[in-house]
Design a protein around this motif. Structure first.
Motif, mmCIF file in Angstrom:
data_model
loop_
_atom_site.group_PDB
_atom_site.id
_atom_site.type_symbol
_atom_site.label_atom_id
_atom_site.label_comp_id
_atom_site.label_asym_id
_atom_site.label_seq_id
_atom_site.Cartn_x
_atom_site.Cartn_y
_atom_site.Cartn_z
ATOM 1 N N TYR A 227 0.961 -1.107 -0.352
ATOM 2 C CA TYR A 227 -0.004 -0.082 0.258
ATOM 3 C C TYR A 227 1.177 1.422 -0.411
ATOM 4 O O TYR A 227 0.708 2.403 -0.972
ATOM 5 C CB TYR A 227 -0.939 0.343 1.494
ATOM 6 C CG TYR A 227 -1.686 1.481 0.912
ATOM 7 C CD1 TYR A 227 -2.842 1.324 0.602
ATOM 8 C CD2 TYR A 227 -1.608 2.045 1.950
ATOM 9 C CE1 TYR A 227 -3.964 2.822 0.515
ATOM 10 C CE2 TYR A 227 -2.619 3.047 2.279
ATOM 11 C CZ TYR A 227 -3.378 3.163 1.842
ATOM 12 O OH TYR A 227 -4.545 4.808 1.572
ATOM 13 N N VAL B 114 -2.542 -0.403 -13.248
ATOM 14 C CA VAL B 114 -2.531 -1.602 -12.460
ATOM 15 C C VAL B 114 -2.886 -1.178 -11.007
ATOM 16 O O VAL B 114 -3.126 -1.330 -9.667
ATOM 17 C CB VAL B 114 -2.146 -3.127 -12.753
ATOM 18 C CG1 VAL B 114 -2.524 -4.025 -11.359
ATOM 19 C CG2 VAL B 114 -2.648 -3.766 -13.789
ATOM 20 N N LEU B 115 -1.505 -0.770 -10.485
ATOM 21 C CA LEU B 115 -1.273 -0.551 -8.860
ATOM 22 C C LEU B 115 -2.169 0.610 -7.936
ATOM 23 O O LEU B 115 -2.691 0.095 -7.329
ATOM 24 C CB LEU B 115 0.161 -0.290 -9.195
ATOM 25 C CG LEU B 115 1.296 -1.624 -8.972
ATOM 26 C CD1 LEU B 115 2.906 -0.473 -8.998
ATOM 27 C CD2 LEU B 115 0.692 -2.544 -8.275
ATOM 28 N N TYR C 130 -5.607 -0.722 -7.333
ATOM 29 C CA TYR C 130 -5.071 -1.168 -6.240
ATOM 30 C C TYR C 130 -5.246 -0.424 -5.432
ATOM 31 O O TYR C 130 -5.822 -0.354 -4.087
ATOM 32 C CB TYR C 130 -4.307 -2.572 -6.204
ATOM 33 C CG TYR C 130 -3.429 -2.855 -5.275
ATOM 34 C CD1 TYR C 130 -4.110 -3.938 -5.134
ATOM 35 C CD2 TYR C 130 -3.082 -2.291 -3.946
ATOM 36 C CE1 TYR C 130 -4.521 -5.426 -3.144
ATOM 37 C CE2 TYR C 130 -3.254 -3.043 -2.877
ATOM 38 C CZ TYR C 130 -3.255 -4.352 -2.731
ATOM 39 O OH TYR C 130 -3.520 -4.827 -1.281
ATOM 40 N N LYS D 176 -9.433 0.931 -4.556
ATOM 41 C CA LYS D 176 -9.608 -0.460 -4.120
ATOM 42 C C LYS D 176 -9.095 -0.216 -2.798
ATOM 43 O O LYS D 176 -10.291 0.012 -1.585
ATOM 44 C CB LYS D 176 -9.355 -1.224 -4.576
ATOM 45 C CG LYS D 176 -9.752 -2.500 -3.896
ATOM 46 C CD LYS D 176 -9.475 -3.800 -4.805
ATOM 47 C CE LYS D 176 -10.479 -4.957 -3.594
ATOM 48 N NZ LYS D 176 -8.871 -5.683 -2.164
ATOM 49 N N GLU D 177 -8.100 -0.075 -2.511
ATOM 50 C CA GLU D 177 -8.082 -0.186 -0.230
ATOM 51 C C GLU D 177 -8.235 0.948 -0.300
ATOM 52 O O GLU D 177 -8.345 1.550 1.069
ATOM 53 C CB GLU D 177 -6.616 -0.222 -0.963
ATOM 54 C CG GLU D 177 -5.868 -1.813 -1.152
ATOM 55 C CD GLU D 177 -6.562 -3.049 -0.486
ATOM 56 O OE1 GLU D 177 -6.376 -3.312 1.132
ATOM 57 O OE2 GLU D 177 -7.137 -3.795 -0.882
#
Length: 445
Positions: free
Chosen positions: A220, A432-433, A436, A439-440
């Motif tokens: 993260y 992609v990162l 993510y 989303k987090e």
């Protein structure tokens, strides 16, 4: 239409840019040595590098160093290599097509798509400005005890600083920015000297480790570092200001301009890497090793530096560097805002009007949060501004890669196959990162 672009795939004639009209007087010596030509091209890279060391980077670098020591140094290095390649593509678009990224998008995409891209970019610039407002306000609070809410209001004064510098010319702005970067560099060099980092673990941290991916907390922060490092508005900015050099608009002239401008960009971004790495190294050597692994914001770092390093100068240098960082980023954010608005919409506003609009958008949330929630709220808002920047990044990277890959638009300057593949891989990783990260952030488990 420019004769050098008569056989390209661009649909319309390039629209003019007020910045390049005002700042087009930096002449390149025709028969000068390599050193003289390089010095003439040096400058735009420094302005771009500023965006890679703004206050938004500090929180992620400090948190990464405090929690995981030197492990995430490799992420800063990889992010910087990504940035060097993307800024090279930005330089290529500006030099070869003689368009900034906003103008290129306006020429290529449907008006509805351009409007969406413009909105996203304006949000990103406002988010970046928000980070600068908060960073400067925190620095004023730490150095002089000025309340955060008052410090936020004081930052509006930089509107007049921008007007003054723009009246002086582009070389003047580059000199001021270079001077502020020098202050930041000296401040962190002093901090590293005091913190005495372990050399071998530091060097080991430059090598990527599998746990960065397997450890959710580490991943993260790693994505946060990536999002804070590669700034979307810099891609618009660089493609415009590289045109301030008065190089011959011929094939050979563009080849030479591309070479020297890319050297300028790469050297400047390596300097940004050193400063970002220094922030993480200081956090690792000072906080991680002393057991203060929960340090996650600028205020905590400032308060702990003096007792841990044994001198008040450590905190003072830290605060000065933060203030210089905020003011530096203010300059480039203003220029990027003008480029984006003119490029996408062909709307020209007076610099002070444009600056006032952007700064007001940033000041309102910063002022409200600082009054209601104080230090904790502003620290969280600073991190949130980096999430917003991450959201916009893909919308700048994808068009840039698409345009510079195009043989129809770039002719013989189009990206070679190896560069196309590398640019595609980097774009995919960033997308992609960042998905993510979103989303987090908004749907944590």
């Amino acid at each position: 239409m420019n004769p050098s672009n008569h056989n390209t795939g661009w649909r319309t004639e390039k629209s003019s840019n007020s910045l390049n009209e005002v700042f087009s007087s930096v002449n390149i010596p025709k028969d000068g040595s390599f050193k003289k030509k390089l010095l003439a091209y040096m400058g735009p890279g420094l302005l771009v590098a500023v965006g890679y060391m703004d206050p938004g980077n500090w929180a992620t670098d400090i948190a990464g160093g405090a929690q995981f020591g030197y492990t995430l140094l490799s992420v800063i290095l990889i992010s910087n290599l990504f940035a060097i390649l993307l800024q090279h593509l930005s330089v290529k678009l500006g030099v070869v097509a003689e368009r900034d990224l906003a103008q290129a998008c306006k020429d290529h995409f449907h008006p509805a798509v351009n409007f969406v891209l413009w909105i996203f970019c304006e949000i990103a610039i406002a988010a970046c400005d928000l980070a600068e407002v908060i960073g400067s306000a925190i620095a004023l609070n730490l150095l002089f005890g000025i309340p955060l809410s008052v410090g936020v209001v004081i930052t509006i004064v930089d509107v007049f600083l921008i007007l003054f510098l723009q009246a002086k010319g582009f070389r003047y702005i580059e000199s001021i920015v270079g001077g502020l970067i020098f202050i930041i560099f000296i401040a962190f060099f002093y901090e590293i000297f005091l913190s005495k980092p372990d050399i071998f673990p530091l060097l080991e941290g430059l090598i990527p480790k599998k746990e960065i991916i397997t450890n959710p907390s580490m991943l993260y922060i790693a994505i946060g570092i990536l999002g804070a490092t590669v700034m979307p508005h810099n891609l618009y900015l660089h493609s415009s200001i590289v045109q301030t050099r008065n190089y011959p608009r011929t094939t050979e002239g563009k080849k030479e301009a591309l070479k020297f401008a890319s050297i300028d960009s790469s050297l400047s971004l390596m300097l940004a890497f050193v400063i970002n790495a220094a922030i993480l190294i200081i956090a690792a050597a000072t906080f991680h090793t002393s057991g203060n692994k929960d340090v996650a914001d600028i205020n905590d770092a400032y308060m702990l530096l003096t007792p841990l390093l044994g001198t008040t100068l450590a905190s003072i240098f830290f605060g000065i560097a933060l203030l210089a960082s905020g003011q530096n980023s203010t300059l480039t954010g203003t220029l990027a805002g003008q480029i984006v608005m003119e490029g996408f919409l062909n709307i020209r506003l007076k610099p002070w009007v444009r600056r006032l609009i952007t700064r007001t958008i940033a000041i309102i949330p910063a002022l409200v949060i600082s009054i209601i929630y104080g230090e904790k709220g502003t620290a969280e808002l600073l991190v949130f501004s980096q999430v917003i920047l991450s959201m916009q990044l893909s919308f700048a990277v994808v068009p840039l890669v698409m345009f510079t890959n195009s043989k129809a638009k770039m002719g013989e300057f189009a990206n070679k196959m190896w560069l196309k593949i590398l640019a595609f891989v980097i774009s995919a990783i960033i997308i992609v990162l960042n998905l993510y990260l979103l989303k987090e952030t908004f749907f944590p488990q």
